[in-house]
Motif scaffolding. Structure first.
Motif, PDB file in Angstrom:
ATOM      1  N   SER A   1      57.110  73.839  87.426  1.00  0.00           N
ATOM      2  CA  SER A   1      58.262  74.611  86.977  1.00  0.00           C
ATOM      3  C   SER A   1      59.277  73.732  86.268  1.00  0.00           C
ATOM      4  O   SER A   1      59.792  74.075  85.195  1.00  0.00           O
ATOM      5  N   ILE A   2      59.549  72.565  86.834  1.00  0.00           N
ATOM      6  CA  ILE A   2      60.546  71.657  86.244  1.00  0.00           C
ATOM      7  C   ILE A   2      60.065  71.118  84.903  1.00  0.00           C
ATOM      8  O   ILE A   2      60.796  71.141  83.902  1.00  0.00           O
ATOM      9  N   LEU A   3      58.821  70.625  84.859  1.00  0.00           N
ATOM     10  CA  LEU A   3      58.315  70.013  83.635  1.00  0.00           C
ATOM     11  C   LEU A   3      58.126  71.052  82.529  1.00  0.00           C
ATOM     12  O   LEU A   3      58.389  70.765  81.348  1.00  0.00           O
ATOM     13  N   THR A   4      57.690  72.252  82.886  1.00  0.00           N
ATOM     14  CA  THR A   4      57.527  73.305  81.879  1.00  0.00           C
ATOM     15  C   THR A   4      58.871  73.677  81.271  1.00  0.00           C
ATOM     16  O   THR A   4      58.988  73.852  80.052  1.00  0.00           O
ATOM     17  N   ASP A   5      59.897  73.787  82.102  1.00  0.00           N
ATOM     18  CA  ASP A   5      61.226  74.110  81.587  1.00  0.00           C
ATOM     19  C   ASP A   5      61.773  72.984  80.726  1.00  0.00           C
ATOM     20  O   ASP A   5      62.462  73.235  79.730  1.00  0.00           O
ATOM     21  N   LEU A   6      61.472  71.739  81.087  1.00  0.00           N
ATOM     22  CA  LEU A   6      61.916  70.611  80.264  1.00  0.00           C
ATOM     23  C   LEU A   6      61.255  70.641  78.890  1.00  0.00           C
ATOM     24  O   LEU A   6      61.912  70.453  77.864  1.00  0.00           O
ATOM     25  N   VAL A   7      59.944  70.876  78.870  1.00  0.00           N
ATOM     26  CA  VAL A   7      59.215  70.879  77.597  1.00  0.00           C
ATOM     27  C   VAL A   7      59.648  72.042  76.721  1.00  0.00           C
ATOM     28  O   VAL A   7      59.829  71.894  75.507  1.00  0.00           O
ATOM     29  N   SER A   8      59.824  73.213  77.321  1.00  0.00           N
ATOM     30  CA  SER A   8      60.137  74.409  76.531  1.00  0.00           C
ATOM     31  C   SER A   8      61.523  74.343  75.916  1.00  0.00           C
ATOM     32  O   SER A   8      61.761  74.910  74.845  1.00  0.00           O
ATOM     33  N   GLY A   9      62.448  73.688  76.590  1.00  0.00           N
ATOM     34  CA  GLY A   9      63.817  73.624  76.085  1.00  0.00           C
ATOM     35  C   GLY A   9      64.609  74.895  76.302  1.00  0.00           C
ATOM     36  O   GLY A   9      65.740  75.006  75.838  1.00  0.00           O
ATOM     37  N   VAL A  10      64.027  75.874  77.005  1.00  0.00           N
ATOM     38  CA  VAL A  10      64.734  77.128  77.267  1.00  0.00           C
ATOM     39  C   VAL A  10      65.959  76.887  78.139  1.00  0.00           C
ATOM     40  O   VAL A  10      67.015  77.482  77.942  1.00  0.00           O
ATOM     41  N   VAL A  11      65.807  75.982  79.108  1.00  0.00           N
ATOM     42  CA  VAL A  11      66.916  75.622  79.985  1.00  0.00           C
ATOM     43  C   VAL A  11      67.418  74.238  79.574  1.00  0.00           C
ATOM     44  O   VAL A  11      66.615  73.307  79.446  1.00  0.00           O
ATOM     45  N   PRO A  12      68.717  74.067  79.336  1.00  0.00           N
ATOM     46  CA  PRO A  12      69.240  72.742  78.964  1.00  0.00           C
ATOM     47  C   PRO A  12      68.878  71.697  80.015  1.00  0.00           C
ATOM     48  O   PRO A  12      68.874  71.972  81.221  1.00  0.00           O
ATOM     49  N   ALA A  13      68.577  70.490  79.546  1.00  0.00           N
ATOM     50  CA  ALA A  13      68.152  69.419  80.446  1.00  0.00           C
ATOM     51  C   ALA A  13      69.184  69.157  81.537  1.00  0.00           C
ATOM     52  O   ALA A  13      68.845  68.902  82.688  1.00  0.00           O
TER      53      ALA A  13
END
Length: 514
Positions: free
Chosen positions: A277-289
């Motif tokens: 979940s964390i890595l997918t959100d990081l790669v997608s950029g949908v959620v700010p880092a």
């Protein structure tokens, strides 16, 4: 878990706050520090040996008519209530005592038994009726809530709902953030309003380890265990309802999560799901880092004054990658993203050498696997905000390296050269039109074997002997294939510029096809 009357009792304080009892002008004369005792039942009793009629948790109402004129009986009355673990005693003044008996008050204070006097005449029946009806309603509501939650969660489990769906349902019932953590207090999953969850995770390391963090006024923890193994806990963070209901919700949540884990098999552990979940959100950029930083920290990734190394392994097994990380003593998250790519985010101390450690990690991946794993590595970064771009760079390198011959165990951006650049530009309409135009005569040729021959010929640096060998054909047969290709494309493959142009077009075509 059985819902009992005691678990959903009213406290002495709550009963004294009832509007109906205010008519009796109540005053607490002893045991004021114990008003939060639960009242299981209300009982009217005048007998001096009242304790033999009690089973604990009762609020005893009395006028004291049988105690007047006998100091020893009054003291024994309080001692009897204490031995029976009564919740409180209420004395109606006027009939036997115009004021609170000092000997009873001192005894009650000594035993920590709340003693309340009513300064005005008050029908005990009214208080009994009010409290008993409230207790019955609370118990019924608790049973109804318990069964409602159990039914909803069991329905989700039987329907094959993922872990996150269960947690969302629990958060909807509790109205507060829900956190699932392992035995090391690392957060595996969360649910609830995003801002509220972030507030909890921001300070998670401190609050998760403090004594009694789930036993406070609004934190409720239930253990996750099954088949003799304990693996974590579920915590309701900041529940605003009463304590018994909070404990009930936590217990029901734990039951459902244990069942979900036992029925779900071991395809992906909750730790792997958390990392994914964390890595997918990081790669997608949908959620700010910056918003993902509390989640990464709570998941056990060191983030303060660290060097981050984004890696991607093609066809890597997250469990195996995690095992190698632990074996080497490296901190990091590993999870499968998509299309056979597994991301690894290393977190190194500033004095650790990122290059050699990455090489060592790649070397250990190949041990015993029959062939060396290829690890795509982006440039190390010291700022958390640069991690998403680094992961996307590593993913790009891995995709570009998939068709590149003779790559090193650790592939970097410089190793994919022209193939990497073309892959970055593959979605540009001009590049797409260029590839279509350059290869137009060959893409729809009657002989589908011509395109692979051209690909090999250009990839080997126009080495005819090597191309013939790889395609298991004679040199004359290869010459005929090359002549057919030149005829269909209208070019001379011996001309460097023309060969380079069609090579770039072929790389773009392959990149567009994925």
């Amino acid at each position: 878990m059985t819902v009992t009357a005691a678990e959903h009792a009213l406290s002495v304080r709550q009963i004294l706050a009832l509007e109906r009892i205010a008519a009796g002008d109540p005053e607490v004369v002893a045991g004021a520090g114990h008003l939060d005792r639960p009242v299981r039942w209300v009982h009217v009793a005048e007998a001096a040996d009242v304790g033999v009629m009690l089973s604990g948790g009762e609020m005893v109402l009395t006028t004291g008519v049988l105690l007047a004129g006998n100091a020893h009986a009054r003291t024994e009355y309080i001692e009897s209530l204490h031995r029976a673990e009564a919740a409180a005693v209420v004395l109606g003044l006027g009939r036997a005592f115009p004021s609170p008996p000092e000997d009873m008050r001192r005894a009650a204070e000594r035993y920590g038994l709340p003693m309340v006097v009513l300064h005005r005449p008050f029908p005990f029946a009214e208080l009994t009726e009010e409290v008993q009806s409230r207790l019955v309603r609370r118990k019924f509501a608790a049973v109804s809530l318990s069964e409602g939650i159990r039914t909803a969660l069991t329905g989700l489990i039987t329907a094959g709902a993922p872990l996150q769906r269960l947690l969302d349902e629990i958060a909807a019932h509790s109205g507060c953030p829900v956190v699932v953590a392992n035995l090391a207090h690392r957060v595996l999953a969360t649910a609830g309003e995003r801002s509220a969850v972030d507030d909890v995770l921001r300070d998670w390391e401190r609050i998760a380890r403090r004594a009694g963090c789930a036993d406070g006024a609004d934190w409720y923890r239930a253990t996750l265990d099954g088949r003799g193994e304990r693996w974590g806990s579920v915590v309701l963070c900041g529940y605003r309802g009463d304590g018994p209901t909070g404990r009930l919700l936590a217990e029901r949540a734990a039951e459902a999560l244990v069942l979900h884990r036992m029925l779900g098999g071991a395809a992906h552990t909750w730790e792997q799901q958390s990392a994914q979940s964390i890595l997918t959100d990081l790669v997608s950029g949908v959620v700010p880092a910056r918003q993902l930083l509390p989640r990464a920290r709570a998941a056990g990734l060191p983030v303060n004054r660290r060097t981050f190394v984004p890696l991607v392994v093609r066809d890597g097994d997250p469990a195996e990658l995690g095992r190698v990380l632990r074996l080497l003593g490296l901190c990091g998250l590993a999870a499968e993203l998509a299309d056979g790519a597994t991301a690894v985010l290393l977190s190194l101390a500033r004095d650790q050498a990122a290059g050699p450690l990455t090489e060592h990690f790649a070397a250990r991946l190949g041990t015993g696997a029959g062939e060396q794993a290829v690890v795509a590595a982006a440039e190390p970064c010291t700022a958390w905000d640069d991690v998403p771009a680094g992961l996307r760079e590593a993913l790009h390198i891995a995709q570009a390296a998939a068709g590149t011959p003779d790559v090193p165990p650790v592939v970097r951006l410089r190793d994919v050269r022209l193939r990497g650049l073309v892959r970055l530009l593959r979605d540009d309409p001009h590049v797409q039109a260029f590839a279509e135009r350059e290869l137009d005569g060959l893409l729809y040729a009657d002989d589908p074997g011509l395109l692979p021959v051209l690909r090999t010929y250009l990839a080997t640096g126009r080495n005819k002997s090597r191309t013939a060998q790889l395609h298991h054909m004679s040199r004359p047969a290869l010459y005929r294939r090359l002549e057919a290709i030149e005829s269909l494309l209208g070019l001379d493959l011996d001309d460097f510029e023309q060969a380079a142009s069609v090579h770039i077009a072929l790389l773009a075509h392959d990149a567009q096809r994925g």
